[in-house]
Design a protein around this motif. Structure first.
Motif, PDB file in Angstrom:
ATOM      1  N   LYS A  46       0.813  -1.213   0.000  1.00  0.00           N
ATOM      2  CA  LYS A  46       0.000   0.000   0.000  1.00  0.00           C
ATOM      3  C   LYS A  46       0.849   1.267   0.000  1.00  0.00           C
ATOM      4  CE  LYS A  46      -4.149   1.620   2.038  1.00  0.00           C
ATOM      5  NZ  LYS A  46      -4.836   2.287   2.850  1.00  0.00           N
ATOM      6  N   PHE A  47       1.962   1.225   0.739  1.00  0.00           N
ATOM      7  CA  PHE A  47       2.766   2.447   0.893  1.00  0.00           C
ATOM      8  C   PHE A  47       4.062   2.362   0.100  1.00  0.00           C
ATOM      9  CE2 PHE A  47       0.226   1.899   4.774  1.00  0.00           C
ATOM     10  CZ  PHE A  47      -0.565   3.036   4.663  1.00  0.00           C
ATOM     11  N   ARG A  48       4.039   1.636  -1.004  1.00  0.00           N
ATOM     12  CA  ARG A  48       5.256   1.459  -1.802  1.00  0.00           C
ATOM     13  C   ARG A  48       5.720   2.797  -2.382  1.00  0.00           C
ATOM     14  NH1 ARG A  48       0.908  -0.530  -4.487  1.00  0.00           N
ATOM     15  NH2 ARG A  48       0.553   0.185  -6.633  1.00  0.00           N
ATOM     16  N   GLY A  49       7.018   2.884  -2.654  1.00  0.00           N
ATOM     17  CA  GLY A  49       7.658   4.122  -3.085  1.00  0.00           C
ATOM     18  C   GLY A  49       7.079   4.712  -4.347  1.00  0.00           C
ATOM     19  N   SER A  50       6.669   3.845  -5.290  1.00  0.00           N
ATOM     20  CA  SER A  50       6.171   4.370  -6.564  1.00  0.00           C
ATOM     21  C   SER A  50       4.849   5.136  -6.388  1.00  0.00           C
ATOM     22  CB  SER A  50       5.993   3.225  -7.565  1.00  0.00           C
ATOM     23  OG  SER A  50       5.085   2.282  -7.049  1.00  0.00           O
ATOM     24  N   ARG A  51       4.098   4.765  -5.359  1.00  0.00           N
ATOM     25  CA  ARG A  51       2.831   5.467  -5.133  1.00  0.00           C
ATOM     26  C   ARG A  51       2.981   6.661  -4.188  1.00  0.00           C
ATOM     27  NH1 ARG A  51      -2.357   1.951  -3.515  1.00  0.00           N
ATOM     28  NH2 ARG A  51      -3.004   3.882  -2.520  1.00  0.00           N
ATOM     29  N   HIS A  52       4.009   6.590  -3.330  1.00  0.00           N
ATOM     30  CA  HIS A  52       4.226   7.660  -2.352  1.00  0.00           C
ATOM     31  C   HIS A  52       5.674   8.134  -2.432  1.00  0.00           C
ATOM     32  CE1 HIS A  52       0.391   6.780  -0.309  1.00  0.00           C
ATOM     33  NE2 HIS A  52       0.667   5.532  -0.634  1.00  0.00           N
ATOM     34  N   PRO A  53       6.019   8.902  -3.454  1.00  0.00           N
ATOM     35  CA  PRO A  53       7.412   9.329  -3.609  1.00  0.00           C
ATOM     36  C   PRO A  53       7.885  10.217  -2.454  1.00  0.00           C
ATOM     37  CG  PRO A  53       5.981  10.405  -5.215  1.00  0.00           C
ATOM     38  CD  PRO A  53       5.136   9.419  -4.499  1.00  0.00           C
ATOM     39  N   LYS A  54       6.942  10.880  -1.772  1.00  0.00           N
ATOM     40  CA  LYS A  54       7.338  11.785  -0.695  1.00  0.00           C
ATOM     41  C   LYS A  54       6.744  11.281   0.634  1.00  0.00           C
ATOM     42  CE  LYS A  54       7.503  16.753   0.221  1.00  0.00           C
ATOM     43  NZ  LYS A  54       6.787  16.788   1.473  1.00  0.00           N
ATOM     44  N   ALA A  55       7.593  11.295   1.679  1.00  0.00           N
ATOM     45  CA  ALA A  55       7.120  10.810   2.983  1.00  0.00           C
ATOM     46  C   ALA A  55       5.996  11.682   3.524  1.00  0.00           C
ATOM     47  CB  ALA A  55       8.278  10.789   3.975  1.00  0.00           C
ATOM     48  N   ASP A  56       5.022  11.002   4.209  1.00  0.00           N
ATOM     49  CA  ASP A  56       3.917  11.744   4.821  1.00  0.00           C
ATOM     50  C   ASP A  56       4.116  11.681   6.331  1.00  0.00           C
ATOM     51  OD1 ASP A  56       1.613  12.652   5.908  1.00  0.00           O
ATOM     52  OD2 ASP A  56       0.282  11.206   4.927  1.00  0.00           O
ATOM     53  N   TYR A  57       4.487  12.813   6.920  1.00  0.00           N
ATOM     54  CA  TYR A  57       4.866  12.792   8.334  1.00  0.00           C
ATOM     55  C   TYR A  57       3.665  12.723   9.266  1.00  0.00           C
ATOM     56  CZ  TYR A  57       9.429  13.767   6.472  1.00  0.00           C
ATOM     57  OH  TYR A  57      10.574  13.669   5.775  1.00  0.00           O
ATOM     58  N   ALA A  58       2.495  12.999   8.802  1.00  0.00           N
ATOM     59  CA  ALA A  58       1.305  12.955   9.659  1.00  0.00           C
ATOM     60  C   ALA A  58       0.806  11.528   9.848  1.00  0.00           C
ATOM     61  CB  ALA A  58       0.202  13.817   9.073  1.00  0.00           C
ATOM     62  N   GLY A  59       1.102  10.651   8.899  1.00  0.00           N
ATOM     63  CA  GLY A  59       0.645   9.272   8.997  1.00  0.00           C
ATOM     64  C   GLY A  59      -0.825   9.138   8.646  1.00  0.00           C
ATOM     65  N   LEU A  60      -1.372   7.947   8.968  1.00  0.00           N
ATOM     66  CA  LEU A  60      -2.761   7.686   8.593  1.00  0.00           C
ATOM     67  C   LEU A  60      -3.720   8.435   9.504  1.00  0.00           C
ATOM     68  CD1 LEU A  60      -3.137   3.918   7.712  1.00  0.00           C
ATOM     69  CD2 LEU A  60      -3.274   5.896   6.195  1.00  0.00           C
ATOM     70  N   ARG A  61      -4.825   8.916   8.943  1.00  0.00           N
ATOM     71  CA  ARG A  61      -5.888   9.513   9.745  1.00  0.00           C
ATOM     72  C   ARG A  61      -7.172   8.750   9.455  1.00  0.00           C
ATOM     73  NH1 ARG A  61      -2.490  14.202   8.161  1.00  0.00           N
ATOM     74  NH2 ARG A  61      -2.744  13.025   6.251  1.00  0.00           N
ATOM     75  N   GLY A  62      -8.094   8.852  10.304  1.00  0.00           N
ATOM     76  CA  GLY A  62      -9.380   8.193  10.018  1.00  0.00           C
ATOM     77  C   GLY A  62      -9.794   7.287  11.150  1.00  0.00           C
ATOM     78  N   ARG A  63     -11.114   7.028  11.212  1.00  0.00           N
ATOM     79  CA  ARG A  63     -11.687   6.308  12.328  1.00  0.00           C
ATOM     80  C   ARG A  63     -11.221   4.850  12.364  1.00  0.00           C
ATOM     81  NH1 ARG A  63     -17.880   6.851  12.406  1.00  0.00           N
ATOM     82  NH2 ARG A  63     -17.460   9.047  12.051  1.00  0.00           N
ATOM     83  N   TRP A  64     -11.073   4.228  11.190  1.00  0.00           N
ATOM     84  CA  TRP A  64     -10.767   2.800  11.111  1.00  0.00           C
ATOM     85  C   TRP A  64      -9.439   2.472  11.804  1.00  0.00           C
ATOM     86  CZ3 TRP A  64      -7.427  -0.849   9.008  1.00  0.00           C
ATOM     87  CH2 TRP A  64      -7.953  -2.145   8.923  1.00  0.00           C
ATOM     88  N   THR A  65      -8.422   3.331  11.540  1.00  0.00           N
ATOM     89  CA  THR A  65      -7.104   3.093  12.163  1.00  0.00           C
ATOM     90  C   THR A  65      -7.191   3.204  13.670  1.00  0.00           C
ATOM     91  OG1 THR A  65      -6.721   5.085  10.853  1.00  0.00           O
ATOM     92  CG2 THR A  65      -4.931   3.490  10.986  1.00  0.00           C
ATOM     93  N   ILE A  66      -7.884   4.230  14.150  1.00  0.00           N
ATOM     94  CA  ILE A  66      -8.003   4.424  15.600  1.00  0.00           C
ATOM     95  C   ILE A  66      -8.672   3.204  16.236  1.00  0.00           C
ATOM     96  CG2 ILE A  66      -9.026   5.867  17.419  1.00  0.00           C
ATOM     97  CD1 ILE A  66      -7.132   7.586  15.990  1.00  0.00           C
ATOM     98  N   TRP A  67      -9.776   2.739  15.582  1.00  0.00           N
ATOM     99  CA  TRP A  67     -10.503   1.590  16.121  1.00  0.00           C
ATOM    100  C   TRP A  67      -9.619   0.341  16.155  1.00  0.00           C
ATOM    101  CZ3 TRP A  67     -14.504   1.723  19.049  1.00  0.00           C
ATOM    102  CH2 TRP A  67     -15.440   2.768  18.925  1.00  0.00           C
ATOM    103  N   THR A  68      -8.826   0.126  15.117  1.00  0.00           N
ATOM    104  CA  THR A  68      -7.947  -1.052  15.085  1.00  0.00           C
ATOM    105  C   THR A  68      -6.946  -0.988  16.225  1.00  0.00           C
ATOM    106  OG1 THR A  68      -8.075  -0.779  12.702  1.00  0.00           O
ATOM    107  CG2 THR A  68      -6.609  -2.499  13.502  1.00  0.00           C
ATOM    108  N   GLU A  69      -6.331   0.175  16.373  1.00  0.00           N
ATOM    109  CA  GLU A  69      -5.348   0.312  17.463  1.00  0.00           C
ATOM    110  C   GLU A  69      -6.003   0.080  18.806  1.00  0.00           C
ATOM    111  OE1 GLU A  69      -3.236   3.996  17.216  1.00  0.00           O
ATOM    112  OE2 GLU A  69      -2.284   3.439  15.329  1.00  0.00           O
TER     113      GLU A  69
END
Ligand SMILES: [Cu+2]
Length: 292
Positions: A46-69
């Motif tokens: 999902k986060f392979r270099g070809s799709r995300h050439p620039k690092a995202d320092y904020a990381g994932l946002r959204g309810r699903w991630t919070i619920w999983t954690e």
């Protein structure tokens, strides 16, 4: 579960629960390993270099991630509070009470032997004093033979004798560094720590002779088709004993820190105790002679 996936023979009453616990932990860890493995591969794709050439320092946002954690934290807390803590509390409570006719013994580890101290016929351990400790003179525990309780005490090096089917309480400590007191067939493992006396208990369910018979059966199963190998195995079993293993790297001689445990039938144990009592020093005996 003895013989199961290379486990040693099982010779104690509580050992079956330990084996089941270990199996459960392995299954749980397999589930966790699979879960995180799948997550890792998903993240790589999902986060392979070809799709995300620039690092995202904020990381994932959204309810699903919070619920999983949140769910992961909840499951881990449930395992710790709901499973581990009650299990440990129950394990501590299993120390036999005064009415259970337990055999009490002190085991004092030192580089690189196991000193075993029996209270003798009066059932009370004699006083030990550091200034009386004399390894070369044969008083490794500094036992005071002039103390009335110490007269009948039995001290042995590297040999622990116990009767079958009776609870044993080992008061474990160390004279120098941290050692590990391990009885693999009894599923007992406890650190011996200087300055602390830690009680460990177990109930042996087979005598040394029954243990050897089990090993013979296993040898016949495994080498039934090879008489020469079978004979060699059977010969080695003749003087096999339960072993006391040191499981903490405690110094240069750690490898040789190996004691033996003999489980007697009730009658044999009584006879052994009598034999030891007969060998005790009488009044006026040169005590040094006795120790050596
Ligand atoms: Cu050691």
């Amino acid at each position: 579960m003895s013989g199961f996936w290379g486990m040693p023979e099982l010779a104690s009453a509580h050992g079956g629960a330990i084996d089941r616990g270990m199996l459960l932990v392995h299954i749980l860890m397999l589930v966790v390993l699979t879960g995180w493995g799948v997550f890792f591969i998903m993240a790589l794709v999902k986060f392979r270099g070809s799709r995300h050439p620039k690092a995202d320092y904020a990381g994932l946002r959204g309810r699903w991630t919070i619920w999983t954690e949140g769910a992961i934290v909840a499951v881990k807390a449930a395992i710790l509070i709901g499973l581990s803590v009650p299990f440990w509390a129950a394990a501590i409570r299993t120390l036999p009470g005064p009415g259970e006719d337990a055999v009490e013994v002190r085991v004092v580890a030192q580089q690189f032997v196991w000193n075993v101290h029996y209270p003798g016929q009066d059932g009370v351990f004699g006083e030990t004093r550091p200034e009386l400790v004399d390894d070369a003179g044969g008083n490794p525990l500094g036992l005071d033979r002039s103390d009335p309780h110490g007269r009948d005490d039995i001290v042995r090096v590297n040999w622990l004798h116990v009767p079958v089917n009776r609870p044993v309480i080992v008061h474990l400590t160390s004279k120098d560094v941290v050692h590990g007191f391990s009885l693999p067939e009894f599923r007992v493992k406890q650190d011996a720590i200087p300055g602390m006396s830690i009680p460990v208990s177990f109930t042996p369910t087979m005598t040394t002779e029954e243990f050897r018979e089990r090993l013979r059966e296993r040898a016949r199963r495994e080498h039934g088709d090879d008489p020469e190998a079978l004979e060699a195995r059977l010969a080695a079993i003749e003087d096999r004993h339960f072993e006391i293993v040191c499981t903490q790297l405690c110094g240069m001689g750690h490898y040789e820190m190996r004691g033996f445990l003999k489980v007697h039938s009730e009658e044999d144990y009584a006879a052994w105790l009598e034999e030891q009592a007969a060998a005790l020093p009488e009044d006026g005996d040169e005590v040094d002679d006795f120790w050596l």
